[in-house]
Scaffold this motif. Structure first.
Motif, PDB file in Angstrom:
ATOM      1  N   MET A 229      42.726  62.124 110.926  1.00 39.18           N
ATOM      2  CA  MET A 229      41.527  62.247 111.871  1.00 39.18           C
ATOM      3  C   MET A 229      40.406  61.567 111.603  1.00 39.18           C
ATOM      4  SD  MET A 229      39.988  66.184 113.074  1.00 39.18           S
ATOM      5  CE  MET A 229      41.429  66.506 113.561  1.00 39.18           C
ATOM      6  N   GLU A 230      39.585  61.186 112.600  1.00 42.12           N
ATOM      7  CA  GLU A 230      38.387  60.318 112.625  1.00 42.12           C
ATOM      8  C   GLU A 230      37.188  61.390 112.182  1.00 42.12           C
ATOM      9  OE1 GLU A 230      37.275  57.736 115.639  1.00 42.12           O
ATOM     10  OE2 GLU A 230      38.896  56.445 115.321  1.00 42.12           O
ATOM     11  N   VAL A 231      36.342  61.233 111.264  1.00 44.09           N
ATOM     12  CA  VAL A 231      35.409  62.035 110.771  1.00 44.09           C
ATOM     13  C   VAL A 231      34.203  61.233 110.799  1.00 44.09           C
ATOM     14  CG1 VAL A 231      34.411  63.408 109.151  1.00 44.09           C
ATOM     15  CG2 VAL A 231      36.741  63.590 109.449  1.00 44.09           C
ATOM     16  N   GLU A 232      33.156  61.435 111.668  1.00 42.60           N
ATOM     17  CA  GLU A 232      31.713  60.559 111.811  1.00 42.60           C
ATOM     18  C   GLU A 232      30.953  61.072 110.718  1.00 42.60           C
ATOM     19  OE1 GLU A 232      28.653  58.836 114.879  1.00 42.60           O
ATOM     20  OE2 GLU A 232      29.964  60.709 115.359  1.00 42.60           O
ATOM     21  N   VAL A 233      30.376  60.382 109.705  1.00 33.97           N
ATOM     22  CA  VAL A 233      29.486  60.692 108.586  1.00 33.97           C
ATOM     23  C   VAL A 233      28.271  59.828 109.123  1.00 33.97           C
ATOM     24  CG1 VAL A 233      28.828  60.528 106.227  1.00 33.97           C
ATOM     25  CG2 VAL A 233      31.432  60.406 107.159  1.00 33.97           C
ATOM     26  N   LEU A 234      27.044  60.772 109.117  1.00 38.91           N
ATOM     27  CA  LEU A 234      25.808  60.363 109.375  1.00 38.91           C
ATOM     28  C   LEU A 234      24.969  60.807 108.117  1.00 38.91           C
ATOM     29  CD1 LEU A 234      26.845  61.873 112.203  1.00 38.91           C
ATOM     30  CD2 LEU A 234      25.242  60.054 113.045  1.00 38.91           C
ATOM     31  N   TRP A 235      24.011  59.973 107.885  1.00 38.88           N
ATOM     32  CA  TRP A 235      23.293  60.533 106.625  1.00 38.88           C
ATOM     33  C   TRP A 235      21.766  59.942 106.622  1.00 38.88           C
ATOM     34  CZ3 TRP A 235      26.610  56.366 106.635  1.00 38.88           C
ATOM     35  CH2 TRP A 235      26.094  55.060 106.366  1.00 38.88           C
ATOM     36  N   ASP A 236      20.781  60.820 106.022  1.00 41.67           N
ATOM     37  CA  ASP A 236      19.325  60.328 105.937  1.00 41.67           C
ATOM     38  C   ASP A 236      19.011  60.612 104.414  1.00 41.67           C
ATOM     39  OD1 ASP A 236      16.601  60.175 105.708  1.00 41.67           O
ATOM     40  OD2 ASP A 236      16.425  61.046 107.631  1.00 41.67           O
ATOM     41  N   PHE A 255      28.606  65.627 109.047  1.00 40.60           N
ATOM     42  CA  PHE A 255      30.228  65.382 109.159  1.00 40.60           C
ATOM     43  C   PHE A 255      30.700  65.847 110.637  1.00 40.60           C
ATOM     44  CE2 PHE A 255      29.088  64.919 104.621  1.00 40.60           C
ATOM     45  CZ  PHE A 255      29.772  64.127 104.337  1.00 40.60           C
ATOM     46  N   ARG A 256      31.328  65.151 111.234  1.00 41.34           N
ATOM     47  CA  ARG A 256      31.706  65.853 112.426  1.00 41.34           C
ATOM     48  C   ARG A 256      33.144  65.377 112.951  1.00 41.34           C
ATOM     49  NH1 ARG A 256      26.799  64.265 116.555  1.00 41.34           N
ATOM     50  NH2 ARG A 256      27.177  61.903 116.544  1.00 41.34           N
ATOM     51  N   THR A 257      33.833  66.145 113.577  1.00 41.73           N
ATOM     52  CA  THR A 257      35.161  65.500 113.957  1.00 41.73           C
ATOM     53  C   THR A 257      35.290  65.581 115.470  1.00 41.73           C
ATOM     54  OG1 THR A 257      36.170  67.682 113.925  1.00 41.73           O
ATOM     55  CG2 THR A 257      36.220  66.159 111.900  1.00 41.73           C
ATOM     56  N   CYS A 258      33.979  65.650 116.235  1.00 43.80           N
ATOM     57  CA  CYS A 258      34.167  66.247 117.586  1.00 43.80           C
ATOM     58  C   CYS A 258      34.645  64.801 118.484  1.00 43.80           C
ATOM     59  CB  CYS A 258      32.644  66.282 118.235  1.00 43.80           C
ATOM     60  SG  CYS A 258      32.477  66.455 119.925  1.00 43.80           S
ATOM     61  N   GLN A 259      35.456  65.106 119.364  1.00 38.61           N
ATOM     62  CA  GLN A 259      36.396  64.217 119.976  1.00 38.61           C
ATOM     63  C   GLN A 259      35.848  63.588 121.359  1.00 38.61           C
ATOM     64  OE1 GLN A 259      39.196  63.047 118.452  1.00 38.61           O
ATOM     65  NE2 GLN A 259      38.308  64.541 116.755  1.00 38.61           N
ATOM     66  N   SER A 260      34.375  64.157 121.522  1.00 33.02           N
ATOM     67  CA  SER A 260      33.945  63.577 122.835  1.00 33.02           C
ATOM     68  C   SER A 260      33.724  62.254 122.573  1.00 33.02           C
ATOM     69  CB  SER A 260      32.518  64.272 123.021  1.00 33.02           C
ATOM     70  OG  SER A 260      31.925  63.653 123.743  1.00 33.02           O
ATOM     71  N   ALA A 261      34.207  61.489 124.058  1.00 33.21           N
ATOM     72  CA  ALA A 261      33.976  60.111 124.028  1.00 33.21           C
ATOM     73  C   ALA A 261      32.495  59.553 123.858  1.00 33.21           C
ATOM     74  CB  ALA A 261      34.578  59.521 125.472  1.00 33.21           C
ATOM     75  N   GLU A 262      31.533  60.606 124.200  1.00 34.63           N
ATOM     76  CA  GLU A 262      30.147  60.117 124.013  1.00 34.63           C
ATOM     77  C   GLU A 262      29.710  60.484 122.633  1.00 34.63           C
ATOM     78  OE1 GLU A 262      28.385  58.745 126.587  1.00 34.63           O
ATOM     79  OE2 GLU A 262      30.342  58.612 127.590  1.00 34.63           O
ATOM     80  N   LYS A 263      30.412  60.843 121.776  1.00 36.56           N
ATOM     81  CA  LYS A 263      29.812  61.270 120.311  1.00 36.56           C
ATOM     82  C   LYS A 263      28.782  59.767 119.705  1.00 36.56           C
ATOM     83  CE  LYS A 263      33.673  59.385 117.404  1.00 36.56           C
ATOM     84  NZ  LYS A 263      34.544  59.924 116.440  1.00 36.56           N
ATOM     85  N   THR A 264      29.160  58.959 119.955  1.00 38.08           N
ATOM     86  CA  THR A 264      28.192  57.856 119.362  1.00 38.08           C
ATOM     87  C   THR A 264      26.754  57.833 120.405  1.00 38.08           C
ATOM     88  OG1 THR A 264      29.087  56.079 120.627  1.00 38.08           O
ATOM     89  CG2 THR A 264      30.013  56.549 118.513  1.00 38.08           C
TER      90      THR A 264
END
Length: 290
Positions: A229-236, A255-264
């Motif tokens: 599963m794709e997990v998007e990682v964002l950091w600051d 860390f989020r696994t939301c499958q929304s097409a608009e997640k980016t």
């Protein structure tokens, strides 16, 4: 829910949250979990917050219905935590909400969330919708429920978590990135004392992401794979590298696994958790101990 961090843009991370603006020494050890639950065909959200400070351990349980109306909120303040076992019943919007808890034998580690020896249960209109802990037998007697109900049952799923963690170079927690309830060991490592620090993310001991030249890439995002599963990682990590003592010394990770097409293209970062229907989100505040 409403106090979760706000906002990422497409080109990086810009995180603002009242809890991260406190100085590091005053930061509270806190874990907030949001569960999506089913009640006779409808949906409710249950927020469980564990806190730990100089006064002791604390617990808050809040129940919202599908229309974002607060049905009830039960708070056990740290200075009143001698009442480690009990229940509370409330009626709101023609619904009866019962909250049960037994923390008299709870075992705690360094964090605010208990490791075992406890239960916290919520019932709406006499239907058990959430049960946390490892004392199902004791809970079933108190709540007059089926002892097979568990947090990972179809009735409840963990959709969001916010946690404050503390350390020097490594920061660890556990998180379920898939719907099967399996909790993964998540470790973030960053040694800012060296001249050229890098950021490392490990899942179950395996290095999933390495960001070199972190002084130039102190904000950003990447995607890792966990259980296919794709997990998007964002950091600051700006405060780790360039922060002043008055602003605290915490980095923020998402860390989020939301499958929304608009997640980016998301315009909010946990600012409206209630509207999420898919995936899991973890907001992690990592405080460096000097």
């Amino acid at each position: 829910m409403r106090d979760f961090p706000s906002c990422f843009g497409e080109n990086g991370v810009q995180i603002a949250d009242s809890s991260s603006s406190n100085a590091g020494k005053n930061a509270q050890n806190l874990v907030t979990c949001i569960y999506k639950c089913r009640i006779r065909g409808s949906t409710c959200l249950i927020t469980v917050t564990w806190t730990k400070n100089l006064m002791g351990q604390g617990l808050t349980v809040g129940v919202d219905d599908s229309c974002n109306q607060t049905l009830c909120k039960v708070e056990i303040k740290p200075w009143l935590f001698t009442k480690r076992k009990g229940s509370k019943s409330l009626e709101a919007y023609s619904r009866k909400v019962d909250v049960f808890w037994d923390l008299s034998a709870a075992k705690f580690g360094s964090g605010s969330e208990p490791l075992g020896g406890f239960y916290v249960g919520v019932a709406v209109d006499k239907e058990t919708v959430l049960l946390l802990g490892d004392m199902n037998k004791e809970a079933s007697k108190k709540m007059k429920m089926n002892p097979t109900v568990t947090p990972s049952s179809p009735n409840a799923s963990l959709i969001a978590k916010k946690e404050h963690v503390f350390g020097k170079r490594a920061f660890a927690t556990k998180a379920p990135f898939s719907g099967d309830g399996k909790r993964h060991d998540l470790v973030i490592e960053c040694d800012t004392s060296v001249s050229d620090p890098c950021l490392i993310v490990r899942v179950d001991g395996k290095t999933m992401m390495t960001v070199k030249r972190i002084k130039w890439k102190f904000r950003g995002n990447n995607t890792i794979m966990v259980d296919r599963m794709e997990v998007e990682v964002l950091w600051d990590v700006h405060s780790w590298l360039f922060g002043m003592p008055s602003t605290g010394n915490s980095a923020v990770f998402m860390f989020r696994t939301c499958q929304s097409a608009e997640k980016t293209k998301a315009s909010s970062f946990f600012s409206d958790t209630k509207s999420q229907s898919l995936g899991f989100s973890l907001a992690l505040y990592a405080w460096k101990n000097e």
